[in-house]
Design a protein around this motif. Sequence first.
Motif, PDB file in Angstrom:
ATOM      1  N   MET A 257      27.436  50.234  49.364  1.00  0.00           N
ATOM      2  CA  MET A 257      28.381  49.214  49.776  1.00  0.00           C
ATOM      3  C   MET A 257      28.594  48.259  48.601  1.00  0.00           C
ATOM      4  O   MET A 257      27.656  47.802  47.984  1.00  0.00           O
ATOM      5  CB  MET A 257      27.787  48.475  50.989  1.00  0.00           C
ATOM      6  N   LYS A 258      29.855  47.962  48.329  1.00  0.00           N
ATOM      7  CA  LYS A 258      30.183  47.022  47.257  1.00  0.00           C
ATOM      8  C   LYS A 258      30.394  45.641  47.867  1.00  0.00           C
ATOM      9  O   LYS A 258      31.097  45.495  48.856  1.00  0.00           O
ATOM     10  CB  LYS A 258      31.443  47.457  46.523  1.00  0.00           C
ATOM     11  N   VAL A 259      29.752  44.632  47.245  1.00  0.00           N
ATOM     12  CA  VAL A 259      29.878  43.259  47.709  1.00  0.00           C
ATOM     13  C   VAL A 259      30.144  42.345  46.522  1.00  0.00           C
ATOM     14  O   VAL A 259      29.823  42.675  45.387  1.00  0.00           O
ATOM     15  CB  VAL A 259      28.609  42.780  48.469  1.00  0.00           C
ATOM     16  N   ILE A 260      30.735  41.187  46.822  1.00  0.00           N
ATOM     17  CA  ILE A 260      30.953  40.152  45.813  1.00  0.00           C
ATOM     18  C   ILE A 260      29.988  39.025  46.141  1.00  0.00           C
ATOM     19  O   ILE A 260      30.000  38.482  47.249  1.00  0.00           O
ATOM     20  CB  ILE A 260      32.401  39.630  45.856  1.00  0.00           C
ATOM     21  N   LEU A 261      29.129  38.682  45.186  1.00  0.00           N
ATOM     22  CA  LEU A 261      28.104  37.672  45.420  1.00  0.00           C
ATOM     23  C   LEU A 261      28.726  36.271  45.450  1.00  0.00           C
ATOM     24  O   LEU A 261      29.507  35.914  44.578  1.00  0.00           O
ATOM     25  CB  LEU A 261      27.024  37.744  44.348  1.00  0.00           C
ATOM     26  N   GLN A 262      28.351  35.493  46.442  1.00  0.00           N
ATOM     27  CA  GLN A 262      28.822  34.121  46.587  1.00  0.00           C
ATOM     28  C   GLN A 262      27.843  33.135  45.958  1.00  0.00           C
ATOM     29  O   GLN A 262      28.197  31.992  45.699  1.00  0.00           O
ATOM     30  CB  GLN A 262      29.013  33.753  48.064  1.00  0.00           C
ATOM     31  N   GLN A 263      26.596  33.569  45.746  1.00  0.00           N
ATOM     32  CA  GLN A 263      25.558  32.765  45.103  1.00  0.00           C
ATOM     33  C   GLN A 263      24.741  33.697  44.224  1.00  0.00           C
ATOM     34  O   GLN A 263      24.824  34.913  44.364  1.00  0.00           O
ATOM     35  CB  GLN A 263      24.639  32.131  46.144  1.00  0.00           C
ATOM     36  N   ASP A 264      23.939  33.134  43.328  1.00  0.00           N
ATOM     37  CA  ASP A 264      23.025  33.943  42.534  1.00  0.00           C
ATOM     38  C   ASP A 264      21.995  34.554  43.481  1.00  0.00           C
ATOM     39  O   ASP A 264      21.422  33.853  44.313  1.00  0.00           O
ATOM     40  CB  ASP A 264      22.294  33.092  41.492  1.00  0.00           C
ATOM     41  N   VAL A 265      21.778  35.864  43.356  1.00  0.00           N
ATOM     42  CA  VAL A 265      20.783  36.557  44.175  1.00  0.00           C
ATOM     43  C   VAL A 265      19.802  37.224  43.223  1.00  0.00           C
ATOM     44  O   VAL A 265      20.197  38.046  42.385  1.00  0.00           O
ATOM     45  CB  VAL A 265      21.433  37.613  45.102  1.00  0.00           C
ATOM     46  N   LYS A 266      18.535  36.828  43.345  1.00  0.00           N
ATOM     47  CA  LYS A 266      17.512  37.349  42.445  1.00  0.00           C
ATOM     48  C   LYS A 266      17.440  38.875  42.555  1.00  0.00           C
ATOM     49  O   LYS A 266      17.368  39.435  43.632  1.00  0.00           O
ATOM     50  CB  LYS A 266      16.154  36.737  42.808  1.00  0.00           C
ATOM     51  N   GLY A 267      17.494  39.538  41.426  1.00  0.00           N
ATOM     52  CA  GLY A 267      17.401  40.991  41.390  1.00  0.00           C
ATOM     53  C   GLY A 267      18.731  41.694  41.596  1.00  0.00           C
ATOM     54  O   GLY A 267      18.805  42.912  41.460  1.00  0.00           O
ATOM     55  N   GLN A 268      19.801  40.961  41.916  1.00  0.00           N
ATOM     56  CA  GLN A 268      21.096  41.594  42.154  1.00  0.00           C
ATOM     57  C   GLN A 268      22.146  41.161  41.137  1.00  0.00           C
ATOM     58  O   GLN A 268      22.814  42.004  40.555  1.00  0.00           O
ATOM     59  CB  GLN A 268      21.602  41.275  43.569  1.00  0.00           C
ATOM     60  N   GLY A 269      22.291  39.841  40.965  1.00  0.00           N
ATOM     61  CA  GLY A 269      23.283  39.381  40.005  1.00  0.00           C
ATOM     62  C   GLY A 269      23.628  37.918  40.198  1.00  0.00           C
ATOM     63  O   GLY A 269      23.013  37.207  40.988  1.00  0.00           O
ATOM     64  N   LYS A 270      24.628  37.494  39.457  1.00  0.00           N
ATOM     65  CA  LYS A 270      25.070  36.099  39.468  1.00  0.00           C
ATOM     66  C   LYS A 270      26.261  35.918  40.400  1.00  0.00           C
ATOM     67  O   LYS A 270      26.911  36.880  40.801  1.00  0.00           O
ATOM     68  CB  LYS A 270      25.484  35.673  38.055  1.00  0.00           C
ATOM     69  N   LYS A 271      26.546  34.652  40.699  1.00  0.00           N
ATOM     70  CA  LYS A 271      27.670  34.290  41.556  1.00  0.00           C
ATOM     71  C   LYS A 271      28.969  34.831  40.965  1.00  0.00           C
ATOM     72  O   LYS A 271      29.219  34.706  39.776  1.00  0.00           O
ATOM     73  CB  LYS A 271      27.742  32.768  41.679  1.00  0.00           C
TER      74      LYS A 271
END
Length: 149
Positions: free
Chosen positions: A1-15
């Motif tokens: 599943m592709k998602v767009i991060l709304q906040q920094d998530v440790k281990g996943q990526g930046k906002k």
Amino acid sequence: MKVILQQDVKGQGKKGQMVEVSDGYGRNYLLPRKLAVEATADNLNTMKLQEKARRAEEARQKAAALETAEKLKGLTVKIYARPGKDGRLFGAITSKEISEALKEQHNIEITKQKIVQEDPIRACGGYQVKCKLGFEISGTINLIVAEEK
């Protein structure tokens, strides 16, 4: 599943990044906690518009910092202080005092956090004080500490 991060998530990526995560992690953790949104065409367009607006704001701030650095060239700020017997001040000239004097005398607003003093100013005389204006742009304030009469 592709998602767009709304906040920094440790281990996943930046906002603002689009990342690929497992379906369960996205549906059960990221989406309910509003840490991410699904990468639909609508959300991708919104992300691109936000990124464009962020870049424009960053460019405006950088231009303002360059303009302030140019204004500081050749300016002299004079601060009056009461010295003791040997010419040393009772206290020290603080960044806040420098900021206020700059605003009062030349109408240039620089916050006290941006003014960097290597050593405290404890005597009358001439000094050069650095200002970190952001975006690796710095300026120099010529400061004269004079004896109060």
